[in-house]
Write a protein that holds these residues in place. Structure first.
Motif, PDB file in Angstrom:
ATOM      1  N   LYS A   1      22.787 -31.574   9.905  1.00 44.84           N
ATOM      2  CA  LYS A   1      21.751 -30.847  10.642  1.00 44.84           C
ATOM      3  C   LYS A   1      21.890 -29.367  10.330  1.00 44.84           C
ATOM      4  O   LYS A   1      22.977 -28.890  10.028  1.00 44.84           O
ATOM      5  N   TYR A   2      20.738 -28.658  10.334  1.00 47.37           N
ATOM      6  CA  TYR A   2      20.750 -27.241   9.990  1.00 47.37           C
ATOM      7  C   TYR A   2      21.306 -26.412  11.140  1.00 47.37           C
ATOM      8  O   TYR A   2      22.051 -25.470  10.939  1.00 47.37           O
ATOM      9  N   THR A   3      20.895 -26.755  12.379  1.00 45.82           N
ATOM     10  CA  THR A   3      21.383 -26.009  13.539  1.00 45.82           C
ATOM     11  C   THR A   3      21.914 -26.998  14.563  1.00 45.82           C
ATOM     12  O   THR A   3      21.582 -28.174  14.535  1.00 45.82           O
TER      13      THR A   3
ATOM     14  N   GLY B   1       9.196 -40.788   0.511  1.00 48.08           N
ATOM     15  CA  GLY B   1       9.361 -40.632   1.954  1.00 48.08           C
ATOM     16  C   GLY B   1       8.336 -39.675   2.495  1.00 48.08           C
ATOM     17  O   GLY B   1       7.803 -38.845   1.749  1.00 48.08           O
ATOM     18  N   THR B   2       8.052 -39.800   3.791  1.00 45.20           N
ATOM     19  CA  THR B   2       7.044 -38.936   4.398  1.00 45.20           C
ATOM     20  C   THR B   2       7.575 -37.510   4.514  1.00 45.20           C
ATOM     21  O   THR B   2       8.776 -37.271   4.329  1.00 45.20           O
ATOM     22  N   ASN B   3       6.690 -36.577   4.801  1.00 50.51           N
ATOM     23  CA  ASN B   3       7.108 -35.190   4.971  1.00 50.51           C
ATOM     24  C   ASN B   3       8.130 -35.067   6.099  1.00 50.51           C
ATOM     25  O   ASN B   3       7.969 -35.679   7.133  1.00 50.51           O
ATOM     26  N   GLY B   4       9.159 -34.291   5.850  1.00 45.71           N
ATOM     27  CA  GLY B   4      10.153 -34.065   6.892  1.00 45.71           C
ATOM     28  C   GLY B   4      11.168 -35.180   7.027  1.00 45.71           C
ATOM     29  O   GLY B   4      11.965 -35.182   7.964  1.00 45.71           O
ATOM     30  N   SER B   5      11.173 -36.135   6.095  1.00 44.94           N
ATOM     31  CA  SER B   5      12.116 -37.246   6.209  1.00 44.94           C
ATOM     32  C   SER B   5      13.505 -36.872   5.682  1.00 44.94           C
ATOM     33  O   SER B   5      14.437 -37.656   5.786  1.00 44.94           O
ATOM     34  N   GLY B   6      13.630 -35.683   5.119  1.00 48.07           N
ATOM     35  CA  GLY B   6      14.957 -35.213   4.708  1.00 48.07           C
ATOM     36  C   GLY B   6      15.224 -35.308   3.215  1.00 48.07           C
ATOM     37  O   GLY B   6      16.369 -35.187   2.780  1.00 48.07           O
ATOM     38  N   LYS B   7      14.178 -35.473   2.411  1.00 54.02           N
ATOM     39  CA  LYS B   7      14.367 -35.619   0.964  1.00 54.02           C
ATOM     40  C   LYS B   7      14.947 -34.341   0.341  1.00 54.02           C
ATOM     41  O   LYS B   7      15.934 -34.403  -0.398  1.00 54.02           O
ATOM     42  N   SER B   8      14.314 -33.211   0.653  1.00 56.89           N
ATOM     43  CA  SER B   8      14.797 -31.949   0.080  1.00 56.89           C
ATOM     44  C   SER B   8      16.206 -31.655   0.568  1.00 56.89           C
ATOM     45  O   SER B   8      17.040 -31.130  -0.181  1.00 56.89           O
ATOM     46  N   THR B   9      16.449 -31.973   1.822  1.00 58.44           N
ATOM     47  CA  THR B   9      17.776 -31.738   2.378  1.00 58.44           C
ATOM     48  C   THR B   9      18.814 -32.549   1.610  1.00 58.44           C
ATOM     49  O   THR B   9      19.867 -32.024   1.240  1.00 58.44           O
ATOM     50  N   LEU B  10      18.497 -33.801   1.327  1.00 60.05           N
ATOM     51  CA  LEU B  10      19.415 -34.646   0.561  1.00 60.05           C
ATOM     52  C   LEU B  10      19.675 -34.030  -0.816  1.00 60.05           C
ATOM     53  O   LEU B  10      20.824 -33.936  -1.262  1.00 60.05           O
TER      54      LEU B  10
ATOM     55  N   GLU C   1      21.239 -27.330  17.626  1.00 55.96           N
ATOM     56  CA  GLU C   1      20.265 -27.875  18.585  1.00 55.96           C
ATOM     57  C   GLU C   1      19.458 -29.027  17.994  1.00 55.96           C
ATOM     58  O   GLU C   1      18.866 -29.803  18.726  1.00 55.96           O
ATOM     59  N   GLN C   2      19.441 -29.086  16.655  1.00 53.30           N
ATOM     60  CA  GLN C   2      18.591 -30.089  15.997  1.00 53.30           C
ATOM     61  C   GLN C   2      19.117 -31.512  16.163  1.00 53.30           C
ATOM     62  O   GLN C   2      20.304 -31.729  16.379  1.00 53.30           O
ATOM     63  N   ASP C   3      18.191 -32.482  16.031  1.00 59.79           N
ATOM     64  CA  ASP C   3      18.625 -33.866  15.826  1.00 59.79           C
ATOM     65  C   ASP C   3      19.134 -33.964  14.391  1.00 59.79           C
ATOM     66  O   ASP C   3      18.904 -33.070  13.597  1.00 59.79           O
ATOM     67  N   TRP C   4      19.802 -35.086  14.098  1.00 65.88           N
ATOM     68  CA  TRP C   4      20.286 -35.262  12.730  1.00 65.88           C
ATOM     69  C   TRP C   4      19.118 -35.267  11.758  1.00 65.88           C
ATOM     70  O   TRP C   4      18.130 -35.961  11.950  1.00 65.88           O
ATOM     71  N   ILE C   5      19.211 -34.456  10.721  1.00 61.27           N
ATOM     72  CA  ILE C   5      18.184 -34.430   9.675  1.00 61.27           C
ATOM     73  C   ILE C   5      18.533 -35.519   8.646  1.00 61.27           C
ATOM     74  O   ILE C   5      17.661 -36.167   8.092  1.00 61.27           O
ATOM     75  N   ILE C   6      19.816 -35.695   8.407  1.00 62.61           N
ATOM     76  CA  ILE C   6      20.315 -36.804   7.585  1.00 62.61           C
ATOM     77  C   ILE C   6      21.293 -37.565   8.473  1.00 62.61           C
ATOM     78  O   ILE C   6      22.187 -36.957   9.057  1.00 62.61           O
TER      79      ILE C   6
HETATM   80  N1  LIG Z   1      16.281 -24.277   6.746  1.00 63.14           N
HETATM   81  C1  LIG Z   1      16.011 -25.148   7.733  1.00 63.14           C
HETATM   82  N2  LIG Z   1      16.380 -24.887   8.997  1.00 63.14           N
HETATM   83  C2  LIG Z   1      16.123 -25.762   9.984  1.00 63.14           C
HETATM   84  N3  LIG Z   1      15.481 -26.917   9.819  1.00 63.14           N
HETATM   85  C3  LIG Z   1      15.074 -27.252   8.583  1.00 63.14           C
HETATM   86  C4  LIG Z   1      15.318 -26.370   7.470  1.00 63.14           C
HETATM   87  N4  LIG Z   1      14.803 -26.949   6.362  1.00 63.14           N
HETATM   88  C5  LIG Z   1      14.267 -28.120   6.759  1.00 63.14           C
HETATM   89  N5  LIG Z   1      14.430 -28.302   8.080  1.00 63.14           N
HETATM   90  C6  LIG Z   1      13.993 -29.484   8.832  1.00 63.14           C
HETATM   91  O1  LIG Z   1      14.615 -30.616   8.285  1.00 63.14           O
HETATM   92  C7  LIG Z   1      13.713 -31.713   8.247  1.00 63.14           C
HETATM   93  C8  LIG Z   1      13.703 -32.325   6.874  1.00 63.14           C
HETATM   94  O2  LIG Z   1      13.213 -31.387   5.962  1.00 63.14           O
HETATM   95  P1  LIG Z   1      13.129 -31.653   4.397  1.00 63.14           P
HETATM   96  O3  LIG Z   1      14.448 -32.117   3.932  1.00 63.14           O
HETATM   97  O4  LIG Z   1      12.586 -30.430   3.788  1.00 63.14           O
HETATM   98  O5  LIG Z   1      12.086 -32.840   4.338  1.00 63.14           O
HETATM   99  P2  LIG Z   1      11.211 -33.381   3.125  1.00 63.14           P
HETATM  100  O6  LIG Z   1      11.656 -32.699   1.897  1.00 63.14           O
HETATM  101  O7  LIG Z   1      11.467 -34.858   3.110  1.00 63.14           O
HETATM  102  O8  LIG Z   1       9.789 -33.106   3.461  1.00 63.14           O
HETATM  103  C9  LIG Z   1      12.367 -31.199   8.712  1.00 63.14           C
HETATM  104  O9  LIG Z   1      12.147 -31.657  10.010  1.00 63.14           O
HETATM  105  C10 LIG Z   1      12.518 -29.705   8.692  1.00 63.14           C
HETATM  106  O10 LIG Z   1      11.821 -29.145   9.764  1.00 63.14           O
END
Ligand SMILES: Nc1ncnc2c1ncn2[C@@H]1O[C@H](COP(=O)(O)OP(=O)(O)O)[C@@H](O)[C@H]1O
Ligand SMILES: [Mg+2]
Lengths: 276, 266
Positions: free
Chosen positions: A12-14, A38-47, A16-21
């Motif tokens: 998770k980035y912060t 995956g849909t938008n916001g599913s965590g692909k870029s984060t992965l 307060e957030q729920d788990w992003i991955i």
């Molecule tokens: N820098 C960040 N700080 C906080 N939350 C983030 C940040 N980047 C992405 N998120 C959150 O993480 C979730 C997944 O984002 P992301 O990995 O970009 O998804 P995807 O690429 O699948 O669309 C989203 O809900 C987004 O709001």
């Protein structure tokens, strides 16, 4: 040889957030071509960012070629091994010309100038920007800029290349150019990790990973994955036309399984002696 | 339209001055800034004008580019000229305006000052007109590098300059696009009271800023991904080459300075 291994990764980035991955595990071997859907916001870029050490897992482990991304001493090595191409062509072009931009990563890595010149020449030739070396970014098309970005990563001689929606902002011609480049890199044994929304592009890959809410809900060979297009239709993905037609044929019992190569499918249609 | 823009003032033609190293050109400008003040009579000023004219000819940059560079400081030149003309009481009285007697000496002094300022501006323009912004940046970085031990972030300054230069066309393109988008929605930047005009401007500036911040963030990530970690241990593709002709150029400037000095003091 670089195997990517994610073991029970949470992120998770912060606070307060729920788990992003959440509890994500996956192994990707050298030379594979994996689509991440995956849909938008599913965590692909984060992965993707977890894999090249731009982010480190909150818990769990990500290793590339056996080295953990948590290891401060290995970060630069990992980033060089796993290069990344981003979505917006204009937001990743750092230098004044294609040549300087390809050099940027090499300069960072402290590569000697003679070696740099050789690598710029070979990388630019491989992706076909060798005649644009002195062009400035505003004189290039989107596809050309993306190929320059690929050359910049390629010059660092990576084992893995991650494309985070690298074709999303391109016109059809630019997409074709970038896809052709990816195919060529794959043939040379580079692992391709391709985040995309385009099913046509995913059809080119060997393996499809589908993410939802930070979890992998499907991980299978591309041929298997596309045997159940309902999965995609339920999630509002738009099937390529030839798959849509096949869906009707399968549903009405004219065809037993999906063929993913359009030409092959057409051929099979023409030679089949069914009642159609 | 943006296909042909040239960033900065650089005029890419082939000339001996273009081929000089950025460092020698920067040094030459600094030297000339001193030398110019040695000219103090008709003879030395005539030599100065001749020398600068020769440099301009040598650069093969069309004259209009220099004139364009002179325009912004034309007022300053005119102002100092008038000041000197009015307040110098030497030579014979030529005429009287508004109770001020204008002496011939005043006119001449004013002319000399105008020549010096003009020469300085032309010399500075010569640098930017004949050196690409990137080479210029590299040149400045080379001179800043020794000050690194005093905490001057020479690499960072140079990189910042280089990225800014690279982004100018992108920004212009984007500004143009937003302008058109807002105009299509009926925004008119030329009509209305100051308040409505300010409002329309906001509709233009805000998207530009938002996009710039997004771009800065993306670009920082992209730089990280390509292994950027500051100037430490970094190699460079672009190298500056100080050649024989650079030494010759500097020697020429010094000789020119000595000539003016001798004429002035001997
Ligand atoms: N820098 C960040 N700080 C906080 N939350 C983030 C940040 N980047 C992405 N998120 C959150 O993480 C979730 C997944 O984002 P992301 O990995 O970009 O998804 P995807 O690429 O699948 O669309 C989203 O809900 C987004 O709001
Ligand atoms: Mg994303």
């Amino acid at each position: 040889m670089s195997t990517i291994e994610c073991k029970n990764v949470f992120f998770k980035y912060t606070d307060e957030q729920d788990w992003i991955i959440q509890d994500l595990s996956i192994t990707i071997k050298q030379g594979e071509w994996v689509s991440i859907l995956g849909t938008n916001g599913s965590g692909k870029s984060t992965l993707a960012r977890l894999i090249n050490a731009l982010l480190t897992p909150t818990s769990g482990a990500v290793t590339v070629a056996g080295k953990s991304t948590d290891d401060e001493g290995e970060i630069w090595n990992i980033r060089q091994k796993a290069g990344m191409v981003f979505q917006n062509p204009d937001h990743q072009f750092v230098a004044a010309t294609v040549r300087d931009d390809i050099a940027f990563g090499l300069e960072n890595a402290g590569v000697a100038r003679d070696e740099m010149l050789k690598r710029i020449a070979s990388a630019s030739e491989r992706v076909g920007v060798d005649d644009l070396l002195f062009a400035e970014p505003h004189r290039l098309s989107g596809g050309q800029k993306q190929r320059a970005a690929i050359a910049g990563v390629l010059a660092l001689q990576p084992d893995i290349m991650i494309f985070d929606e690298a074709t999303a902002m391109l016109d059809p011609k630019g997409r074709k150019e970038v896809m052709a480049t990816m195919k060529q890199l794959h043939e040379r044994g580079i692992t391709i990790l391709m985040i995309t929304h385009e099913l046509e592009e995913a059809l080119e890959s060997d393996r499809v990973v589908f993410m939802e809410h930070g979890k992998i809900i499907n991980d299978s060979k591309a041929e298997e994955f596309f045997q159940k297009p309902e999965f995609l239709v339920e999630r509002d993905f738009h099937l390529p036309y030839f798959l849509q037609v096949q869906k009707h044929l399968v549903e009405n019992g004219f065809q037993t399984n999906y063929l993913l190569d359009e030409d092959e499918w057409v051929k099979s249609l023409c030679t089949s002696n069914s009642r159609m | 339209m943006l296909q042909n823009i040239v960033i900065g003032q650089y005029v890419p033609v082939e000339s001996p001055i273009h081929r000089l190293d950025a460092r020698s050109k920067i040094l030459a400008v600094l030297l000339m800034a001193v030398v110019v003040f040695l000219a103090n009579d008709v003879m030395t000023n005539a030599i100065l004008v001749t020398f600068v004219s020769l440099l301009v000819l040598l650069s093969k940059v069309p004259l209009r580019f220099f004139i364009k560079g002179m325009l912004p400081i034309f007022i300053l030149i005119a102002f100092t000229f008038i000041l000197h003309a009015l307040f110098t009481n030497e030579g014979e009285v030529l005429f009287t305006v508004l109770g001020f007697s204008v002496y011939s000496g005043g006119i001449i002094q004013g002319l000399f000052i105008a020549i010096r300022i003009g020469a300085l501006v032309i010399i500075a323009s010569l640098l930017t007109l004949t050196t690409s912004p990137i080479d210029l940046t590299d040149g400045f970085e080379a001179y800043l590098r020794p000050f690194k031990r005093f905490g001057v972030p020479s690499h960072e300054i140079a990189l910042m300059m280089a990225i800014s230069i690279r982004l100018i066309p992108t920004l212009l393109l984007e500004a143009d696009r937003i302008l058109k988008a807002q105009s299509a929605r009926g925004a008119d930047f030329t009509k209305g009271s100051l308040k409505t005009r300010l409002n329309t401007m906001t509709a233009f500036i805000i998207p530009l800023f938002v996009r710039s911040f997004k771009r800065a963030e993306d670009m920082a990530t992209a730089m990280d991904a390509r292994g950027y970690r500051g100037g430490e241990g970094r190699t460079k593709l672009r190298i500056l080459k100080w050649q024989g002709k650079d030494t010759v150029a500097i020697v020429l400037i010094v000789l020119f300075g000595c000539t003016l000095g001798i004429l002035r003091y001997v």
